[in-house]
Write an enzyme that holds these catalytic residues in place. Structure first.
Site, short mmCIF file in Angstrom:
data_model
loop_
_atom_site.label_atom_id
_atom_site.label_comp_id
_atom_site.label_asym_id
_atom_site.label_seq_id
_atom_site.Cartn_x
_atom_site.Cartn_y
_atom_site.Cartn_z
N ASP A 32 0.85 -1.19 0.00
CA ASP A 32 0.00 0.00 0.00
C ASP A 32 0.89 1.24 0.00
OD1 ASP A 32 -1.86 2.09 0.72
OD2 ASP A 32 -3.20 0.55 1.47
N CYS A 68 -5.65 5.02 -3.07
CA CYS A 68 -5.90 3.60 -2.80
C CYS A 68 -7.19 3.08 -3.41
CB CYS A 68 -5.91 3.37 -1.29
SG CYS A 68 -4.42 3.96 -0.45
N ASP A 324 -0.58 -0.49 -4.82
CA ASP A 324 -1.78 0.15 -5.38
C ASP A 324 -1.45 1.49 -6.03
OD1 ASP A 324 -1.27 1.38 -2.95
OD2 ASP A 324 -3.27 1.09 -2.14
N ASN A 325 -0.50 2.21 -5.49
CA ASN A 325 -0.05 3.48 -6.08
C ASN A 325 1.34 3.79 -5.56
OD1 ASN A 325 -2.47 4.38 -3.90
ND2 ASN A 325 -0.45 5.26 -3.50
#
Length: 638
Positions: A32, A68, A324-325
């Site tokens: 994450d 997210c 996710d990023n």
């Protein structure tokens, strides 16, 4: 003893036979908020040894919104018919899913459920392919005390982190299959995820024969809300607190840039003051905390690989590692955070290991998170006619298996670029995840923008239109750190780039409006004087200058925190001409004009740090013995 040896041998041969005859398994590990551009993966020795050295690292993998919830929903939902890897494809992202933020009204788990998209996404398709699908860790923002009993549909087994306890690494609370919440007292959250994942792998490889998809999604290295530095860093496991004492935020050229660069940025970024010594020291501390916390993820990788080897299925299992990023630490004067279109926030790690994937290879072939779902389905062997019709992505499997082929790269614009351009969008407030956030003006409200990023070797640009009307243009081949805004009003070369901007504006207009076919091939809608265009290189022919100059300009009426059709008009094609006469993906989801946020407060507190050396090898039985069910009063806390 002889019987035991013979039985063990038969079991081993059975496992080998099953591995050789069954469809490939998939283990998907997603962190994450992990950067790729700032070197965090360099501190992960196990990741480097077991995945990078034994697989392929894709350096041009992107998410389409650096936040997210939108990124996760895009990955899980995919949004049309798969195109082969060598066809022109520009894809559209979050606006077709309409989860545009992590909180109401733009996003959250409640919006995902109310929109009905949880009835038609990845685990349902995996089931149709004959796979068992399981999920351990963080599913989506907004899954918490008030709605944990609305289980995440489709998964054969899920064990999910819940808010608000997800933000304290030393207070792990999870819900298994939407059942009663369980607190794992005295354990670090990352250890809980690792132990549970290993237990599920034991079950999947021992007690059932179906091929499986297992998602392992730790919260690390997201910032936490714990006792030592509220909301400003992830808390590493106790055994990792002294690792990497010299780690510091990389001093990239765009780290805390000078006024001459910052003043020409757009949106809220241009107004940020230079980071002082305190802010820089904090950026270093948080960066060090992040790589320390990622040591726990390295242990997940190590144990997962060991378990797959023990079960003799490592050679029939895809192991995929991503985030996710991305994240930034001081770039463009933002001390810490995400949500921007710059490379640090949108370019994310992707490493793939499988016997069919070349080892120790680095590939620059572009890919997107929304391509992951169709990739998984191609791995499973599910017939394409059974894939959802709303896919906007395409399978990455050909480039995973042949990552050095020029046919795959899509780099030669004009010869079929597989991913020449990427549309990036953002709605909602944005914040700085650092103690200086309030002083700098966080949270910021005028943050909405639309971006087109070109990834071709011949044309490498990023062009952004802010809701305030400001624009940014960077030649990312000559200026990879995105410092010199060629569209700035006082840039002496701005005029010479006008023809380029007109083309990028037209492309951005199509991708912000598109769904299905228009998303896959936006150039097909841009036909000046009947000409057939396939790339930006061809579109830059001066013959088309007047046509592109007359194209409607991408703009916003005002800065809003959510997607509003009227606020972002016009569209091309107009929404009335879209599939079903609705557009923006609305034919494939329910309307969700009003949603409630998942509320909750922590009633359990701790001042302790968990994740000791002894807990590195703690068993599932020991974890279970330390657990307790939350009381009704603790669950009902608001």
């Amino acid at each position: 003893m002889l019987f035991s040896i013979l039985y063990a041998g038969l079991g081993l041969r059975a496992a080998v036979a099953r591995a050789q005859s069954s469809s490939p398994n998939i283990v998907f590990i997603m962190t994450d908020d992990q950067d790729r551009r700032l070197g965090s993966t360099d501190y992960q020795s196990v990741l480097q040894r077991e995945l990078v050295a034994k697989g392929t690292e894709f350096t041009n993998h992107y998410t389409n919104q650096a936040l997210c919830c939108p990124s996760r929903s895009t990955l899980l939902r995919g949004q049309t018919v798969r195109l082969s890897y060598n066809e022109t494809l520009t894809v559209q992202r979050a606006h077709n899913i309409n989860l545009t933020n992590v909180v109401a009204p733009g996003g959250s788990y409640n919006k995902w459920v109310l929109s009905g998209q949880d009835t038609n996404y990845l685990p349902h398709w995996l089931s149709a392919a004959g796979y068992r699908s399981e999920y351990i860790g963080k599913i989506m923002n907004g899954y918490g005390l008030s709605n944990y009993d609305v289980p995440s549909k489709g998964w054969d087994h899920s064990d999910l982190l819940v808010e608000p306890y997800i933000d304290d690494f030393n207070l792990p609370v999870l819900s298994q299959n939407g059942e009663t919440l369980v607190f794992y007292d005295g354990f670090h959250q990352t250890d809980v995820i690792r132990i549970k994942a290993l237990d599920r792998l034991e079950y999947l490889t021992t007690n059932q024969s179906d091929p499986f998809f297992l998602a392992i999604t730790p919260f690390t290295p997201h910032v936490g809300y714990q006792q030592d530095l509220p909301s400003h860093r992830p808390t590493p496991q106790q055994r990792h607190l002294e690792l990497f004492p010299d780690a510091a935020a990389p001093r990239t050229p765009n780290f805390n840039p000078a006024d001459e660069y910052q003043a020409n940025a757009g949106g809220w970024v241009k107004d940020l003051i230079a980071m002082n010594e305190s802010a820089i020291n904090m950026a270093d501390f948080v960066y060090r905390s992040r790589v320390q916390a990622l040591a726990g993820v390295d242990e997940i990788i190590e144990d997962v690989v060991a378990k797959l080897e023990e079960k003799v299925i490592i050679d029939n299992t895809y192991i995929i590692y991503t985030s996710d990023n991305g994240y930034h630490h001081g770039q463009h004067r933002t001390p810490a955070g995400k949500s921007l279109f710059y490379n640090e926030d949108t370019n994310i790690p992707l490493i793939v290991r499988d016997p069919g994937v070349p080892a120790n290879v680095t590939s620059s072939i572009p890919g997107l998170h929304l391509d992951m779902a169709p990739t998984f389905l191609e791995i499973t062997g599910l017939a394409e006619e059974s894939w959802p019709e709303f896919f906007d992505g395409r399978s990455l499997l050909p480039q995973w298996q042949d990552p050095t082929s020029s046919d795959n790269a899509g780099a030669d614009a004009g010869q079929g670029n597989s991913k020449e351009s990427i549309n990036i969008e953002y709605w909602g407030n944005a914040g700085i995840e650092a103690p200086s956030a309030g002083v700098l003006g966080s949270p910021f409200v005028n943050t909405t923008y639309k971006t087109i990023r070109m990834l071709g070797a011949e044309q490498s640009w990023v062009y952004t239109v802010w809701c305030s009307g400001e624009t940014e243009l960077y030649d990312t081949a000559a200026d990879p750190y995105e410092l010199t805004n060629l569209a700035a009003a006082d840039n002496t070369n701005a005029t010479e780039h006008k023809a380029l901007i007109n083309r990028l504006n037209a492309l951005l207009m199509v991708t912000k409006s598109c769904e299905q076919n228009a998303c896959r091939d936006p150039w097909s809608l841009l036909s000046p004087d009947g000409a057939t265009l396939t790339s930006l290189t061809g579109a830059l022919d001066t013959t088309y200058d007047a046509w592109f100059a007359g194209f409607a300009v991408v703009s916003f009426d005002t800065c809003l925190a959510v997607l509003s059709d009227a606020n972002e008009a016009p569209y091309y094609p107009e929404l009335s001409d879209a599939v079903g006469g609705v557009g923006l993906g609305r034919a494939y989801r329910n309307a969700t004009d009003v949603i409630e946020a998942a509320a909750g407060v922590r009633t359990i507190v701790t001042a302790e740090y968990y994740g000791s050396e002894a807990q590195r090898n703690a068993t599932f039985a020991e974890l279970t013995a330390a657990s307790r069910v939350l009381t009704a009063e603790e669950i009902a806390a608001r």
